[in-house]
Design a protein around this motif. Sequence first.
Motif, PDB file in Angstrom:
ATOM      1  N   VAL A 355       0.839  -1.204   0.000  1.00 59.18           N
ATOM      2  CA  VAL A 355       0.000   0.000   0.000  1.00 59.18           C
ATOM      3  C   VAL A 355       0.877   1.258   0.000  1.00 59.18           C
ATOM      4  CG1 VAL A 355      -1.682   1.332   1.343  1.00 59.18           C
ATOM      5  CG2 VAL A 355      -2.001  -1.129   1.016  1.00 59.18           C
ATOM      6  N   LEU A 364      -0.022  -0.460  -8.265  1.00 60.13           N
ATOM      7  CA  LEU A 364      -0.593  -1.398  -7.305  1.00 60.13           C
ATOM      8  C   LEU A 364       0.120  -2.739  -7.435  1.00 60.13           C
ATOM      9  CD1 LEU A 364      -3.186  -1.620  -5.362  1.00 60.13           C
ATOM     10  CD2 LEU A 364      -4.073  -3.059  -7.206  1.00 60.13           C
ATOM     11  N   PHE A 401      -3.988  -5.853  -9.955  1.00 59.21           N
ATOM     12  CA  PHE A 401      -5.367  -5.566 -10.359  1.00 59.21           C
ATOM     13  C   PHE A 401      -6.267  -6.803 -10.269  1.00 59.21           C
ATOM     14  CE2 PHE A 401      -3.235  -2.014 -12.695  1.00 59.21           C
ATOM     15  CZ  PHE A 401      -3.897  -0.981 -12.078  1.00 59.21           C
ATOM     16  N   LEU A 404      -7.416  -7.962  -5.923  1.00 63.89           N
ATOM     17  CA  LEU A 404      -7.969  -6.950  -5.025  1.00 63.89           C
ATOM     18  C   LEU A 404      -8.775  -7.534  -3.888  1.00 63.89           C
ATOM     19  CD1 LEU A 404      -8.433  -4.255  -7.699  1.00 63.89           C
ATOM     20  CD2 LEU A 404      -7.291  -3.898  -5.511  1.00 63.89           C
ATOM     21  N   ALA A 405      -9.200  -8.795  -4.034  1.00 66.60           N
ATOM     22  CA  ALA A 405      -9.896  -9.414  -2.903  1.00 66.60           C
ATOM     23  C   ALA A 405      -8.951  -9.496  -1.702  1.00 66.60           C
ATOM     24  CB  ALA A 405     -10.405 -10.808  -3.288  1.00 66.60           C
ATOM     25  N   TYR A 407      -6.456  -7.396  -1.067  1.00 64.12           N
ATOM     26  CA  TYR A 407      -6.366  -6.031  -0.519  1.00 64.12           C
ATOM     27  C   TYR A 407      -7.603  -5.707   0.313  1.00 64.12           C
ATOM     28  CZ  TYR A 407      -2.151  -4.616  -3.052  1.00 64.12           C
ATOM     29  OH  TYR A 407      -0.864  -4.499  -3.487  1.00 64.12           O
ATOM     30  N   ASP A 408      -8.766  -6.140  -0.188  1.00 59.50           N
ATOM     31  CA  ASP A 408     -10.007  -5.909   0.555  1.00 59.50           C
ATOM     32  C   ASP A 408      -9.894  -6.510   1.953  1.00 59.50           C
ATOM     33  OD1 ASP A 408     -12.589  -4.851   0.697  1.00 59.50           O
ATOM     34  OD2 ASP A 408     -13.539  -6.660  -0.082  1.00 59.50           O
ATOM     35  N   LEU A 411      -7.404  -4.382   4.027  1.00 60.03           N
ATOM     36  CA  LEU A 411      -7.911  -3.063   4.424  1.00 60.03           C
ATOM     37  C   LEU A 411      -8.985  -3.164   5.496  1.00 60.03           C
ATOM     38  CD1 LEU A 411      -8.190  -1.398   0.904  1.00 60.03           C
ATOM     39  CD2 LEU A 411      -6.524  -0.839   2.692  1.00 60.03           C
ATOM     40  N   HIS A 412      -9.715  -4.283   5.498  1.00 52.88           N
ATOM     41  CA  HIS A 412     -10.810  -4.428   6.445  1.00 52.88           C
ATOM     42  C   HIS A 412     -10.481  -5.395   7.579  1.00 52.88           C
ATOM     43  CE1 HIS A 412     -12.727  -2.640   2.848  1.00 52.88           C
ATOM     44  NE2 HIS A 412     -13.361  -1.946   3.762  1.00 52.88           N
TER      45      HIS A 412
ATOM     46  N   TYR B 167     -14.046  -5.063  -6.961  1.00 54.12           N
ATOM     47  CA  TYR B 167     -12.612  -4.769  -7.024  1.00 54.12           C
ATOM     48  C   TYR B 167     -12.364  -3.290  -7.262  1.00 54.12           C
ATOM     49  CZ  TYR B 167     -11.166  -9.696  -7.128  1.00 54.12           C
ATOM     50  OH  TYR B 167     -10.908 -10.997  -6.816  1.00 54.12           O
ATOM     51  N   VAL B 170     -12.491  -1.623  -4.032  1.00 50.14           N
ATOM     52  CA  VAL B 170     -11.321  -1.918  -3.206  1.00 50.14           C
ATOM     53  C   VAL B 170     -10.120  -1.075  -3.624  1.00 50.14           C
ATOM     54  CG1 VAL B 170      -9.710  -3.696  -2.461  1.00 50.14           C
ATOM     55  CG2 VAL B 170     -12.125  -4.263  -2.798  1.00 50.14           C
ATOM     56  N   GLU B 173     -10.467   2.271  -2.243  1.00 53.10           N
ATOM     57  CA  GLU B 173     -10.209   2.250  -0.800  1.00 53.10           C
ATOM     58  C   GLU B 173      -8.718   2.080  -0.503  1.00 53.10           C
ATOM     59  OE1 GLU B 173     -14.563   0.455   0.632  1.00 53.10           O
ATOM     60  OE2 GLU B 173     -12.822  -0.880   0.512  1.00 53.10           O
ATOM     61  N   THR B 174      -8.027   1.327  -1.354  1.00 52.59           N
ATOM     62  CA  THR B 174      -6.584   1.169  -1.162  1.00 52.59           C
ATOM     63  C   THR B 174      -5.892   2.522  -1.202  1.00 52.59           C
ATOM     64  OG1 THR B 174      -6.638  -1.038  -2.135  1.00 52.59           O
ATOM     65  CG2 THR B 174      -4.500   0.046  -2.071  1.00 52.59           C
ATOM     66  N   TRP B 175      -6.387   3.404  -2.058  1.00 55.54           N
ATOM     67  CA  TRP B 175      -5.832   4.756  -2.116  1.00 55.54           C
ATOM     68  C   TRP B 175      -6.539   5.696  -1.135  1.00 55.54           C
ATOM     69  CZ3 TRP B 175      -5.269   3.518  -7.854  1.00 55.54           C
ATOM     70  CH2 TRP B 175      -3.928   3.206  -8.142  1.00 55.54           C
ATOM     71  N   PHE B 401      -8.303  -5.419 -16.884  1.00 53.36           N
ATOM     72  CA  PHE B 401      -8.103  -6.371 -15.784  1.00 53.36           C
ATOM     73  C   PHE B 401      -9.177  -6.261 -14.712  1.00 53.36           C
ATOM     74  CE2 PHE B 401      -3.598  -6.176 -17.340  1.00 53.36           C
ATOM     75  CZ  PHE B 401      -3.474  -7.519 -17.650  1.00 53.36           C
ATOM     76  N   LEU B 402      -9.830  -5.105 -14.624  1.00 54.83           N
ATOM     77  CA  LEU B 402     -10.886  -4.949 -13.632  1.00 54.83           C
ATOM     78  C   LEU B 402     -12.276  -5.102 -14.250  1.00 54.83           C
ATOM     79  CD1 LEU B 402      -9.258  -2.111 -11.541  1.00 54.83           C
ATOM     80  CD2 LEU B 402      -9.738  -4.432 -10.801  1.00 54.83           C
TER      81      LEU B 402
END
Lengths: 418, 418
Positions: A355, A364, A401, A404-405, A407-408, A411-412, B167, B170, B173-175, B401-402
């Motif tokens: 991060v 990322l 990319f 992100l799950a 990262y989710d 973050l949580h 995603y 997320v 939120e990462t940023w 990718f997203l």
Amino acid sequence: MTRFHLPEDQIPTAWYNVTPDLPEPLQPPLHPATREPVGPDDLAPLFPGALIAQEVAAERWIDIPGPVLDVLRLWRPTPLVRARALEEALGTPARIYYKDESGSPAGSHKPNTAVPQAYYNAAEGVRRLTTETGAGQWGTALSFACTRFGLDCKVYMVRASYDQKPYRRVIMETWGSEVVASPIDDPGHPGSLGLAISDAVRDAAGRDDTHYALGSVLNHVLLHQTIIGLEAKAQLELAGESDGPDVVLGCCGGGSNLGGIALPWVTDSSVRLVAAEPASCPTLTAGRFEYDFGDTAGMTPLLPMYTLGHDFVPPAIHAGGLRYHGDAPIISALVHAGRMEAVAYPQGKTFEAAVQFANTEGKLPAPEAGHVIRAVIDEALAAKELGEERVLLFNFCGHGFLDLAAYDDYLHGRLVDA
Amino acid sequence: MTRFHLPEDQIPTAWYNVTPDLPEPLQPPLHPATREPVGPDDLAPLFPGALIAQEVAAERWIDIPGPVLDVLRLWRPTPLVRARALEEALGTPARIYYKDESGSPAGSHKPNTAVPQAYYNAAEGVRRLTTETGAGQWGTALSFACTRFGLDCKVYMVRASYDQKPYRRVIMETWGSEVVASPIDDPGHPGSLGLAISDAVRDAAGRDDTHYALGSVLNHVLLHQTIIGLEAKAQLELAGESDGPDVVLGCCGGGSNLGGIALPWVTDSSVRLVAAEPASCPTLTAGRFEYDFGDTAGMTPLLPMYTLGHDFVPPAIHAGGLRYHGDAPIISALVHAGRMEAVAYPQGKTFEAAVQFANTEGKLPAPEAGHVIRAVIDEALAAKELGEERVLLFNFCGHGFLDLAAYDDYLHGRLVDA
């Protein structure tokens, strides 16, 4: 200057084979039944002759075929980037450079070997490849490469990833691959790389038109990845760093991206080489150096490597990739000989670093890359503590990319450290 | 040569303002209540003075502030790429070039304006920005930019995207952004860009420390995006195309990426300019040219543009982004004056083109980019039919990718055309 582009006509045209330059000679792989050294005939059902020859090659330089270069040039040479924003945030006197492998079709370094593997198989008349994939990076890369050379591709995907990362399946399907969850015979099992390798090898061994492709560990895979470090050498010159790096770092699962960035510096004893691995799959830092199978079912040759045991399954909570029980024999030999260091990190610290990288450099990172970024930040902070200029070079092996799950969860507060 | 890198010290240091060069003068925006032309004071609650000045600027060149350049240089100049593999697959005599904007932090062209918008707001003492996002590209870009300049950011995300693209949430939120589904007062509504703009504007208008940021449509947004076309001009020279392109193409939702690549060629009448839009949201090809609100609730000024009506909601089956009911006044004026052409495609044809691009060039396009790739392939096939050399330049506005859920639907026959 921030980014250093190697002119396209200076792309390396040969790979560097480190084996004659290793501090200890590599021990040969052993046949799983006889425990005698395997010969080319033993490998012929799985690999084309050209790759088998590369696996045991003694010469230092091996030409890259033209059709391979033509595909690699879709994204290579990749940029070398000075991470000035990260340096500033850390207040470090270290100069941090990274090789950006995230701009490849698959978003990682993996196509560097997928492309030649697909090429050599197609050139020898193979029609179909099978492989395994864990986090999905390798299956994605091979799917793309097979498309370029007209091969069919079947990917056995570790079931936990298959279920958690549907986008990874989709991108492989976009490039025309068939993707199935592994182990295929036990729908209740979360799977592992070792089990998926068994599935893929069994498939390839049973069909004349089919070979198997491995995305890491083997000598020819690391050979193909050396294009990363060879480009970086030329680019550090462009950056005015003619003394070269003080430390070269990579994250390590099977060892291919680490090998790619680090092997070209093995003979330069002034350069420290560092492997960063997850604490929940601590092969180099807590494994045993011994012969072990590459897969769980014991179908592959026995390889001389650091291993946690071929039946090792990393904790399901571990999100950061790099889940392989063993390590490349070349990487293992370097660590065993003391030429390479290894460090292990809990995943929370690696996401924290990832991060910080995203917030400064704007890229990322894949969770795998978070491990090496953690190591780089720690090296840069140590340099600050000591007031030392230090040139750090690492491989940014892929973007996040498709992760992100994880990262989710980070973050949580849903990530826990094993 | 395949990829053309502009040296870092040749990054454009001024944006190009097309308004004095438009074939018809732009009509002013009108106040939503009085229907009189809006003045700077009307916009001050939402935008910083510097951006309001850019919105009505008459000079052709506007300097890019140093701190903005410092952030843009994290990924700019972006490469210009010759799509040789696609050309070969099509068997066309056309030479196809694309500007690759997918390597930015957000994976699209959007940070080109997010960074200066965040900068100007921070420079004028604003502490917090609000915005809307549809497909997620813009919210991602603004989240990154706010991190670089120490601003808080709240993103109102079209609910259909919020639900289908976790995603995207997320990464914002990462940023560090706060992300909520819009419309906030109707949890059963799938949302639209117009509704999300209303939510974001209402938030910003109600707080002294907060401004609003828009990712497309307005003049200052297109201004910031001209860095794409300005770089491409210099890079076509590097590629030996000193006669410039015959056709410049971009996909068009609100018009910012299209404007970015196309506006620097407006005064060169030998260059055709082409907008590619979705058949399910056919603003330029089937809309009316008239004053309309930028949002659904009628809170924004009335803009002179092609519009499907400010209460237009595109069919939920439409996966390909570009869902805005209106279009940038600058783009609308060019189309209205006959300087720019527009074509509309059903989404199945755009995904077909996107997959062909992924299979040849190795880059997975965002669904939005699939629209312009469809137009480029059709132009290249027309050139083949006519036996004409033709230089095509388009903007590869972002990676996919997203957006793999949309590819999944396409590959498995679940996409239908409106």
